[in-house]
Design a protein around this motif. Structure first.
Motif, PDB file in Angstrom:
ATOM      1  N   VAL A  49     -18.531  -7.725   3.668  1.00  0.00           N
ATOM      2  CA  VAL A  49     -17.348  -7.670   2.804  1.00  0.00           C
ATOM      3  C   VAL A  49     -17.508  -8.641   1.637  1.00  0.00           C
ATOM      4  O   VAL A  49     -17.218  -8.309   0.476  1.00  0.00           O
ATOM      5  N   ARG A  50     -17.989  -9.837   1.920  1.00  0.00           N
ATOM      6  CA  ARG A  50     -18.189 -10.842   0.875  1.00  0.00           C
ATOM      7  C   ARG A  50     -19.198 -10.353  -0.178  1.00  0.00           C
ATOM      8  O   ARG A  50     -18.973 -10.499  -1.378  1.00  0.00           O
ATOM      9  N   ARG A  51     -20.293  -9.755   0.294  1.00  0.00           N
ATOM     10  CA  ARG A  51     -21.319  -9.265  -0.642  1.00  0.00           C
ATOM     11  C   ARG A  51     -20.806  -8.072  -1.456  1.00  0.00           C
ATOM     12  O   ARG A  51     -21.138  -7.935  -2.631  1.00  0.00           O
ATOM     13  N   GLU A  52     -19.995  -7.203  -0.813  1.00  0.00           N
ATOM     14  CA  GLU A  52     -19.430  -6.068  -1.546  1.00  0.00           C
ATOM     15  C   GLU A  52     -18.532  -6.543  -2.677  1.00  0.00           C
ATOM     16  O   GLU A  52     -18.532  -5.978  -3.769  1.00  0.00           O
ATOM     17  N   LYS A  53     -17.748  -7.586  -2.410  1.00  0.00           N
ATOM     18  CA  LYS A  53     -16.863  -8.126  -3.443  1.00  0.00           C
ATOM     19  C   LYS A  53     -17.653  -8.676  -4.617  1.00  0.00           C
ATOM     20  O   LYS A  53     -17.191  -8.639  -5.747  1.00  0.00           O
ATOM     21  N   ARG A  54     -18.830  -9.194  -4.345  1.00  0.00           N
ATOM     22  CA  ARG A  54     -19.676  -9.750  -5.403  1.00  0.00           C
ATOM     23  C   ARG A  54     -20.555  -8.696  -6.064  1.00  0.00           C
ATOM     24  O   ARG A  54     -21.305  -9.000  -6.990  1.00  0.00           O
ATOM     25  N   GLY A  55     -20.499  -7.472  -5.555  1.00  0.00           N
ATOM     26  CA  GLY A  55     -21.275  -6.388  -6.133  1.00  0.00           C
ATOM     27  C   GLY A  55     -22.742  -6.400  -5.727  1.00  0.00           C
ATOM     28  O   GLY A  55     -23.582  -5.818  -6.402  1.00  0.00           O
ATOM     29  N   LYS A  56     -23.040  -7.045  -4.624  1.00  0.00           N
ATOM     30  CA  LYS A  56     -24.423  -7.128  -4.158  1.00  0.00           C
ATOM     31  C   LYS A  56     -24.681  -6.055  -3.104  1.00  0.00           C
ATOM     32  O   LYS A  56     -23.758  -5.581  -2.450  1.00  0.00           O
ATOM     33  N   PRO A  57     -25.946  -5.678  -2.908  1.00  0.00           N
ATOM     34  CA  PRO A  57     -26.269  -4.642  -1.908  1.00  0.00           C
ATOM     35  C   PRO A  57     -26.028  -5.135  -0.474  1.00  0.00           C
ATOM     36  O   PRO A  57     -26.216  -6.313  -0.170  1.00  0.00           O
TER      37      PRO A  57
END
Length: 86
Positions: A49-57
C-alpha cells in the motif's frame, strides 16, 4: 495499477480448535496460515500500500505474498491427505 492488497479475512481469534485441541496454524481452524505467515502477509500488505501511494512497482511484493499463500495451502493440503490415508 492493481487493486489494493487486503490481508486474509478472519472471523475470530483463538488458540484452540473447536475440538479443544491446540491449533497449529493461523487465527481460525479454517486458516492454512501459521502466525508467522499471517504477520508476514500483513507486513507485506502494508509495504504494498505504501509503495502504491508513492507510485512505485509492487509486483515483487505481491509475488512474495502469493508464494507464502501457496506454500501454506500446500502444507495444509498435504496434512489433510496424510490424515485421510491413516
Amino acid at each position: 495499477m492493481t487493486a489494493a492488497w487486503r490481508p486474509p479475512r478472519t472471523t475470530r481469534a483463538t488458540s484452540t480448535s473447536p475440538s479443544g485441541t491446540p491449533a497449529d496454524h493461523g487465527l481460525t481452524d479454517k486458516d492454512p496460515h501459521n502466525l508467522r505467515e499471517l504477520a508476514q502477509t500483513i507486513a507485506l500488505g502494508a509495504r504494498i500500500v505504501r509503495r502504491e501511494k508513492r507510485g512505485k512497482p509492487t509486483k515483487r511484493l505481491e509475488n512474495r505474498v502469493d508464494r507464502i499463500r501457496e506454500q501454506a495451502q500446500a502444507r495444509e493440503d498435504t496434512k489433510n491427505t496424510s490424515k485421510r490415508k491413516k
